[in-house]
Design a protein around this motif. Structure first.
Motif, mmCIF file in Angstrom:
data_model
loop_
_atom_site.group_PDB
_atom_site.id
_atom_site.type_symbol
_atom_site.label_atom_id
_atom_site.label_comp_id
_atom_site.label_asym_id
_atom_site.label_seq_id
_atom_site.Cartn_x
_atom_site.Cartn_y
_atom_site.Cartn_z
ATOM 1 N N ARG A 200 0.825 -1.206 0.000
ATOM 2 C CA ARG A 200 0.000 0.000 0.000
ATOM 3 C C ARG A 200 0.864 1.263 0.000
ATOM 4 N N ALA A 201 1.950 1.270 0.795
ATOM 5 C CA ALA A 201 2.809 2.452 0.862
ATOM 6 C C ALA A 201 3.477 2.717 -0.483
ATOM 7 N N VAL A 202 3.978 1.675 -1.140
ATOM 8 C CA VAL A 202 4.633 1.851 -2.432
ATOM 9 C C VAL A 202 3.627 2.293 -3.486
ATOM 10 N N ARG A 203 2.421 1.735 -3.460
ATOM 11 C CA ARG A 203 1.424 2.106 -4.451
ATOM 12 C C ARG A 203 1.007 3.573 -4.300
ATOM 13 N N GLY A 260 8.109 -8.046 -6.502
ATOM 14 C CA GLY A 260 7.669 -9.049 -5.545
ATOM 15 C C GLY A 260 6.428 -8.626 -4.779
ATOM 16 N N LEU A 261 6.129 -7.322 -4.773
ATOM 17 C CA LEU A 261 4.923 -6.827 -4.110
ATOM 18 C C LEU A 261 3.709 -6.903 -5.021
ATOM 19 N N ALA A 262 3.886 -6.534 -6.287
ATOM 20 C CA ALA A 262 2.784 -6.549 -7.246
ATOM 21 C C ALA A 262 3.376 -6.450 -8.645
ATOM 22 N N PRO A 263 2.686 -6.961 -9.666
ATOM 23 C CA PRO A 263 3.231 -6.915 -11.029
ATOM 24 C C PRO A 263 3.467 -5.508 -11.547
ATOM 25 N N ASP A 264 2.705 -4.530 -11.069
ATOM 26 C CA ASP A 264 2.830 -3.167 -11.593
ATOM 27 C C ASP A 264 3.621 -2.252 -10.667
ATOM 28 N N LEU A 265 4.397 -2.825 -9.730
ATOM 29 C CA LEU A 265 5.204 -2.005 -8.831
ATOM 30 C C LEU A 265 6.703 -2.189 -9.059
ATOM 31 N N SER A 266 7.097 -2.873 -10.128
ATOM 32 C CA SER A 266 8.513 -2.879 -10.496
ATOM 33 C C SER A 266 8.904 -1.469 -10.938
ATOM 34 N N PRO A 268 10.423 -0.244 -13.649
ATOM 35 C CA PRO A 268 9.982 0.167 -14.989
ATOM 36 C C PRO A 268 8.494 0.468 -15.058
ATOM 37 N N ARG A 269 7.666 -0.339 -14.373
ATOM 38 C CA ARG A 269 6.226 -0.083 -14.390
ATOM 39 C C ARG A 269 5.872 1.158 -13.577
ATOM 40 N N VAL A 270 6.604 1.410 -12.500
ATOM 41 C CA VAL A 270 6.358 2.625 -11.725
ATOM 42 C C VAL A 270 6.684 3.855 -12.564
ATOM 43 N N ARG A 271 7.777 3.786 -13.324
ATOM 44 C CA ARG A 271 8.171 4.929 -14.153
ATOM 45 C C ARG A 271 7.173 5.220 -15.267
ATOM 46 N N GLU A 272 6.403 4.216 -15.670
ATOM 47 C CA GLU A 272 5.381 4.458 -16.689
ATOM 48 C C GLU A 272 4.381 5.521 -16.246
ATOM 49 N N ARG A 273 4.185 5.646 -14.946
ATOM 50 C CA ARG A 273 3.160 6.549 -14.452
ATOM 51 C C ARG A 273 3.458 8.001 -14.758
ATOM 52 N N TRP A 274 4.714 8.379 -14.771
ATOM 53 C CA TRP A 274 5.021 9.780 -15.069
ATOM 54 C C TRP A 274 5.635 9.977 -16.452
ATOM 55 N N GLN A 275 5.633 8.930 -17.263
ATOM 56 C CA GLN A 275 6.007 9.119 -18.671
ATOM 57 C C GLN A 275 4.833 9.738 -19.420
ATOM 58 N N GLN A 276 5.126 10.525 -20.400
ATOM 59 C CA GLN A 276 4.130 11.222 -21.204
ATOM 60 C C GLN A 276 3.252 12.146 -20.365
ATOM 61 N N ALA A 277 3.696 12.508 -19.174
ATOM 62 C CA ALA A 277 2.905 13.370 -18.308
ATOM 63 C C ALA A 277 3.367 14.811 -18.440
ATOM 64 N N VAL A 324 -4.826 7.624 -4.718
ATOM 65 C CA VAL A 324 -4.549 8.978 -4.216
ATOM 66 C C VAL A 324 -5.770 9.540 -3.504
ATOM 67 N N ALA A 325 -6.959 9.321 -4.059
ATOM 68 C CA ALA A 325 -8.176 9.815 -3.415
ATOM 69 C C ALA A 325 -8.348 9.216 -2.028
ATOM 70 N N ALA A 326 -8.009 7.946 -1.880
ATOM 71 C CA ALA A 326 -8.113 7.310 -0.561
ATOM 72 C C ALA A 326 -7.116 7.918 0.417
ATOM 73 N N ALA A 327 -5.930 8.262 -0.067
ATOM 74 C CA ALA A 327 -4.897 8.798 0.818
ATOM 75 C C ALA A 327 -5.242 10.194 1.328
ATOM 76 N N VAL A 328 -5.947 11.006 0.536
ATOM 77 C CA VAL A 328 -6.228 12.393 0.915
ATOM 78 C C VAL A 328 -7.674 12.602 1.318
ATOM 79 N N SER A 329 -8.483 11.558 1.348
ATOM 80 C CA SER A 329 -9.905 11.712 1.651
ATOM 81 C C SER A 329 -10.112 12.012 3.132
ATOM 82 N N PRO A 330 -11.240 12.595 3.493
ATOM 83 C CA PRO A 330 -11.549 12.822 4.913
ATOM 84 C C PRO A 330 -11.606 11.505 5.672
#
Length: 500
Positions: A200-203, A260-266, A268-277, A324-330
């Motif tokens: 959860r923390a890494v995600r 090892g935590l999740a398929p989309d937390l390696s 390279p996959r983490v870096r995809e999130r801010w590519q083309q941003a 993100v919405a869960a992290a900042v929600s009331p």
């Protein structure tokens, strides 16, 4: 869900554990529900058969093998239902056990020379199947792709028995905690395992970060130990994380790689999130939730319209937005949103490739970046401001469900349905809190008259408390009372009628 345990060499020892009280007296009414031979006596109900005797029966073909015996001959599989599934009968679990042994190749239907096995049940939601890796004709069993075939058999039973339907083999399943990790968390009195906490923390850090430096800084701020893997040329090519104080038997930190935590937390996959941003939009604090809502509503209509690969990238970005919405929600709805993010995790990972330039993906990413700025302005009025955003998020999740169903991604579509249900609950709670905040009756201050201490006798037909009620109750509630409740007040026992 079948889960294959590590092979061992002590059949009787494993059976004694399964028939025993367990490590914390968690085993209840242990009994045999099926076996390779229907006439095998159950040690739990037979005075002439002990658990050690049953172990000797299972091991007999192993000792009869010619030549060298297999060093790890105990084959152990646990088959477990989801917590929300109904409780299966012993007969249903027996059918499941026989089919699992057939699918795995341990003992095919109609093969009286197959391996010997028993199924032991000591809880409502699972059974343990114990077999020995030696056929009764003196040959070794062929167990190629056994766990994959058992998973395929489990899908049939899930549909037949009306259980929660899972999937396997599409590369999108989460990494579940191992048995030792779960037991360690229970010994330490923790609500979840270190793997779940780190995931959860890494995600959350990956969903809100803008680059590598921001990602690792967020991990450090979350109290997570970080270890970067650096290539000879100086570039960071991977990372591992650990919880402070989480150590193995040798007092070494227990590290988990991102993959090892999740398929989309390696990495390279983490870096995809801010590519083309693009650049992070700057929004006034009072407009954060409204701007995020507008972007989500615009993106919901664009999800997947550009193709399958773009749709896969869109739902991945939508998953980050919910995180993100869960992290900042009331705090009022934070638990519902965190559960929604957990449920949508599978829906955010569609099988196949992803495209990073979809319009919906950009809008979801911008909305997540806008919400990440709201941490400093979370306050008393956020529940009201978030209501419109939650309703837009429900619409976006519904769009993702339609897209998953169009691609025949059944498991992802079901995860979207569960997520939408949780988001609707959060919206209802938010709406109720907003309404309660608006309705705050207050007694008006009245100047004290000289004769305030003297009570005047009520005239016949007059209601002494009517003026007080007129001052305290809001106008819309007072109108309802005058239409329905006041006639009952005049009847005998009227006060009781109003309270009801």
């Amino acid at each position: 869900m079948p889960k294959k345990a590590r092979e061992g060499d002590d059949t009787a020892g494993l059976l004694r554990y399964l028939y025993g009280p367990g490590k914390r007296d968690e085993h209840v009414d242990a009994r045999m529900v099926a076996a390779w031979d229907p006439y095998v006596d159950d040690p739990a109900g037979s005075p002439d058969r002990t658990v050690s005797d049953l172990g000797l029966l299972l091991d007999a073909p192993v000792y009869a093998l010619p030549g060298r015996k297999p060093p790890k001959h105990v084959y152990h599989v646990a088959v477990r239902n989801a917590p929300e599934d109904r409780i299966l009968t012993d007969g249903e679990w027996a059918e499941v056990a026989r089919e699992m042994m057939h699918a795995s190749g341990v003992a095919a239907h109609g093969d009286d020379q197959g391996c010997r096995w028993v199924a032991v049940r000591h809880a409502d939601d699972h059974v343990h199947i114990v077999a020995t890796r030696a056929r009764q004709d003196g040959r070794q069993p062929k167990l190629r792709q056994d766990i994959v075939k058992m998973h395929a058999a489990a899908r049939v039973f899930e549909e037949r028995f009306g259980l929660r339907r899972l999937a396997h083999g599409d590369g999108t399943a989460r990494k579940w905690p191992k048995t030792g990790e779960t037991e360690k968390a229970q010994r330490r009195g923790l609500r979840e395992t270190a793997r779940d906490t780190l995931q959860r923390a890494v995600r959350e850090a990956a969903a809100a970060a803008a680059d590598d430096a921001d990602f690792f800084a967020r991990l450090g701020a979350a109290g997570v130990r970080v270890q970067q893997r650096i290539a000879p040329d100086g570039n960071v090519i991977g990372y591992s994380v650990a919880m402070p104080g989480d150590r193995d038997g040798g007092q070494r930190p227990v590290w988990f790689s991102g993959s090892g935590l999740a398929p989309d937390l390696s990495l390279p996959r983490v870096r995809e999130r801010w590519q083309q941003a693009g650049p992070v939009p700057v929004v006034a604090p009072a407009e954060l939730w409204r701007v995020a809502e507008e972007k989500v509503r615009a993106a919901a209509g664009q999800l997947g319209v550009e193709g399958v690969h773009q749709g896969a990238g869109d739902v991945a970005a939508l998953g980050d937005l919910i995180v993100v919405a869960a992290a900042v929600s009331p705090r009022l709805v934070r638990d519902q949103l965190r559960q929604a993010a957990w449920e949508f995790e599978r829906a955010s990972r569609a099988p196949g490739g992803r495209a990073l330039e979809g319009r919906a993906r950009r809008l979801y990413r911008e909305s997540a970046q806008v919400l990440s700025q709201s941490v400093a302005v979370v306050g008393r009025s956020d529940a009201t401001a978030e209501l419109g955003f939650l309703l837009a998020l429900v619409m976006a999740v519904e769009a993702s469900r339609c897209w998953h169903e169009a691609q025949e991604y059944r498991v992802q579509a079901e995860a979207s349905i569960r997520t939408g249900r949780l988001l609707r609950e959060a919206a209802e709670v938010t709406a109720g809190a907003s309404a309660a905040r608006v309705y705050r009756p207050r007694t008006k201050r009245v100047a004290v008259r000289p004769d305030a201490g003297q009570r005047k006798a009520a005239a016949p037909g007059e209601h002494p408390m009517a003026g007080v009620v007129q001052q305290v109750v809001p106008e819309h509630v007072r109108t309802l009372l005058e239409d329905e409740a006041w006639p009952a007040l005049r009847a005998p026992g009227g006060n009781r009628a109003v309270r009801r």
